[in-house]
Design a protein around this motif. Sequence first.
Motif, PDB file in Angstrom:
ATOM      1  N   ARG A  10      40.507  29.517  43.438  1.00 44.98           N
ATOM      2  CA  ARG A  10      41.622  30.492  43.230  1.00 44.98           C
ATOM      3  C   ARG A  10      41.646  31.376  44.630  1.00 44.98           C
ATOM      4  O   ARG A  10      42.449  31.756  45.287  1.00 44.98           O
ATOM      5  N   ARG A  11      40.386  31.957  44.966  1.00 45.00           N
ATOM      6  CA  ARG A  11      40.389  32.701  46.052  1.00 45.00           C
ATOM      7  C   ARG A  11      40.688  32.059  47.630  1.00 45.00           C
ATOM      8  O   ARG A  11      41.184  32.636  48.384  1.00 45.00           O
ATOM      9  N   ALA A  12      40.189  30.738  47.639  1.00 42.15           N
ATOM     10  CA  ALA A  12      40.821  29.925  48.818  1.00 42.15           C
ATOM     11  C   ALA A  12      42.252  30.095  49.089  1.00 42.15           C
ATOM     12  O   ALA A  12      42.578  30.317  50.087  1.00 42.15           O
ATOM     13  N   ALA A  13      42.992  29.884  47.866  1.00 42.36           N
ATOM     14  CA  ALA A  13      44.241  29.642  47.944  1.00 42.36           C
ATOM     15  C   ALA A  13      44.876  30.946  48.233  1.00 42.36           C
ATOM     16  O   ALA A  13      45.774  31.303  48.747  1.00 42.36           O
ATOM     17  N   GLU A  14      44.176  31.948  47.715  1.00 42.16           N
ATOM     18  CA  GLU A  14      44.859  33.482  47.962  1.00 42.16           C
ATOM     19  C   GLU A  14      44.723  33.832  49.485  1.00 42.16           C
ATOM     20  O   GLU A  14      45.532  34.488  50.099  1.00 42.16           O
ATOM     21  N   LEU A  15      43.694  33.223  50.121  1.00 42.36           N
ATOM     22  CA  LEU A  15      43.233  33.610  51.479  1.00 42.36           C
ATOM     23  C   LEU A  15      44.425  32.704  52.281  1.00 42.36           C
ATOM     24  O   LEU A  15      44.674  33.259  53.132  1.00 42.36           O
ATOM     25  N   VAL A  16      44.568  31.443  51.999  1.00 44.28           N
ATOM     26  CA  VAL A  16      45.517  30.901  52.503  1.00 44.28           C
ATOM     27  C   VAL A  16      47.072  31.399  52.487  1.00 44.28           C
ATOM     28  O   VAL A  16      47.831  31.473  53.543  1.00 44.28           O
TER      29      VAL A  16
ATOM     30  N   ALA B 199      45.558  26.106  41.548  1.00 41.46           N
ATOM     31  CA  ALA B 199      44.223  25.516  42.397  1.00 41.46           C
ATOM     32  C   ALA B 199      43.274  26.065  41.378  1.00 41.46           C
ATOM     33  O   ALA B 199      42.309  25.106  40.941  1.00 41.46           O
ATOM     34  N   GLU B 200      43.223  27.259  40.513  1.00 43.51           N
ATOM     35  CA  GLU B 200      42.350  27.361  39.798  1.00 43.51           C
ATOM     36  C   GLU B 200      42.237  26.655  38.452  1.00 43.51           C
ATOM     37  O   GLU B 200      41.272  25.923  38.135  1.00 43.51           O
ATOM     38  N   ALA B 201      43.361  26.317  37.937  1.00 38.74           N
ATOM     39  CA  ALA B 201      43.607  25.314  37.038  1.00 38.74           C
ATOM     40  C   ALA B 201      43.260  23.873  37.010  1.00 38.74           C
ATOM     41  O   ALA B 201      42.662  23.108  36.365  1.00 38.74           O
ATOM     42  N   LEU B 202      43.637  23.312  38.157  1.00 42.01           N
ATOM     43  CA  LEU B 202      43.352  21.749  38.722  1.00 42.01           C
ATOM     44  C   LEU B 202      41.781  21.914  38.763  1.00 42.01           C
ATOM     45  O   LEU B 202      41.289  20.729  38.469  1.00 42.01           O
ATOM     46  N   THR B 203      41.247  23.027  39.515  1.00 40.12           N
ATOM     47  CA  THR B 203      39.754  22.754  39.724  1.00 40.12           C
ATOM     48  C   THR B 203      38.956  22.889  38.235  1.00 40.12           C
ATOM     49  O   THR B 203      38.052  21.875  38.176  1.00 40.12           O
ATOM     50  N   TYR B 204      39.463  23.675  37.405  1.00 35.31           N
ATOM     51  CA  TYR B 204      39.004  23.845  36.316  1.00 35.31           C
ATOM     52  C   TYR B 204      38.914  22.356  35.443  1.00 35.31           C
ATOM     53  O   TYR B 204      37.773  21.891  34.860  1.00 35.31           O
ATOM     54  N   SER B 205      40.029  21.937  35.249  1.00 33.91           N
ATOM     55  CA  SER B 205      40.220  20.590  34.644  1.00 33.91           C
ATOM     56  C   SER B 205      39.701  19.475  35.240  1.00 33.91           C
ATOM     57  O   SER B 205      38.799  18.592  34.590  1.00 33.91           O
ATOM     58  N   HIS B 206      39.383  19.338  36.615  1.00 37.17           N
ATOM     59  CA  HIS B 206      38.792  18.525  37.305  1.00 37.17           C
ATOM     60  C   HIS B 206      37.221  18.345  36.903  1.00 37.17           C
ATOM     61  O   HIS B 206      36.624  17.369  36.926  1.00 37.17           O
TER      62      HIS B 206
ATOM     63  N   ILE C 208      45.874  24.595  47.277  1.00 38.91           N
ATOM     64  CA  ILE C 208      45.243  25.638  48.178  1.00 38.91           C
ATOM     65  C   ILE C 208      46.025  25.769  49.287  1.00 38.91           C
ATOM     66  O   ILE C 208      46.463  26.815  49.888  1.00 38.91           O
ATOM     67  N   GLY C 209      46.654  24.698  49.934  1.00 44.35           N
ATOM     68  CA  GLY C 209      47.436  24.739  51.160  1.00 44.35           C
ATOM     69  C   GLY C 209      48.722  25.380  51.209  1.00 44.35           C
ATOM     70  O   GLY C 209      49.198  25.895  51.922  1.00 44.35           O
ATOM     71  N   GLU C 210      49.110  25.384  49.708  1.00 48.46           N
ATOM     72  CA  GLU C 210      50.368  25.930  49.462  1.00 48.46           C
ATOM     73  C   GLU C 210      50.234  27.511  49.099  1.00 48.46           C
ATOM     74  O   GLU C 210      51.402  27.931  48.791  1.00 48.46           O
ATOM     75  N   GLY C 211      48.846  27.879  48.927  1.00 48.55           N
ATOM     76  CA  GLY C 211      48.821  29.417  48.646  1.00 48.55           C
ATOM     77  C   GLY C 211      48.990  29.407  46.967  1.00 48.55           C
ATOM     78  O   GLY C 211      49.078  30.721  46.594  1.00 48.55           O
ATOM     79  N   ARG C 212      48.856  28.617  46.283  1.00 47.87           N
ATOM     80  CA  ARG C 212      49.261  28.560  44.612  1.00 47.87           C
ATOM     81  C   ARG C 212      47.783  28.821  43.921  1.00 47.87           C
ATOM     82  O   ARG C 212      47.335  27.810  43.632  1.00 47.87           O
ATOM     83  N   ALA C 213      47.416  30.003  43.964  1.00 47.26           N
ATOM     84  CA  ALA C 213      46.111  30.307  43.400  1.00 47.26           C
ATOM     85  C   ALA C 213      45.784  29.937  41.913  1.00 47.26           C
ATOM     86  O   ALA C 213      44.836  29.504  41.588  1.00 47.26           O
ATOM     87  N   ARG C 214      46.776  30.468  41.309  1.00 49.42           N
ATOM     88  CA  ARG C 214      46.588  29.770  39.845  1.00 49.42           C
ATOM     89  C   ARG C 214      46.627  28.352  39.502  1.00 49.42           C
ATOM     90  O   ARG C 214      45.877  27.909  38.776  1.00 49.42           O
TER      91      ARG C 214
END
Length: 233
Positions: free
Chosen positions: A107-113, A207-214, A199-205
């Motif tokens: 999530r943080r990485a996407a926010e920074l992007v 990215a967070e959901a996909l990582t949790y599921s993964h 993350i590259g699109e800056g979509r924080a939520r």
Amino acid sequence: MTLTAPHPESETSAATGAASQVERAVELLRAGIHSGAYPPDSRLRERELAQALGVSRVPVREALMRLATEGLVEVEPRRGARVRRLTLRDVEELFELRLSLEVFAARRAAELVAAGGDHEPLRRVMDEADSATRRADAAGIAAANTAFHAELITMTGNRLLQSSYQRSLGLMHWLFRLTATEHGAERHRTEHERICRAIGEGRARLAEALTYSHIDIRREPVLRALTEVLPRQ
């Protein structure tokens, strides 16, 4: 600070300096631990390892300390080093740690992007994973998978988070090798690609959901598969 993810195992040419001797010792010892050549709980005696690897005891000692920071080796006062004994409890705790730290990191990485940051290093890791998957290179796939998750943490720029996460990388790589399957590499690559894109699109939520599921979707299957392989604790 940049996290140091385990590299694919390879027998490099003879070291030309102290630093390269340490790197060579780290790679070969790590490969031996992952392959089972150095079984869990086995003693890692500096003199014997130095003779086997063709180096002095100093780079062996430094290599063992490096592997201790990865969680693969335990160094005991006055008793020396031994290979860590991986248990089901270790695996459970590793999943808990990853769900806490990596989900936040994505999530943080996407926010920074979204704020103008760069995700090119993560993209390069994906390219390495693609190449290893095409070659069916098990060691390269495990290394690329580990590097992907390490890069999520690095992207946050949070030094304390990176320091806390470093010790789990060796265990993660070990676990990836233990649980590798014929079709798992492609699934990992596909899921990593989705996370990378979010993350590259800056979509924080997202990215967070996909990582949790993964991470979470593999917890029970991995523990079940390892029940007959690892001790409880």
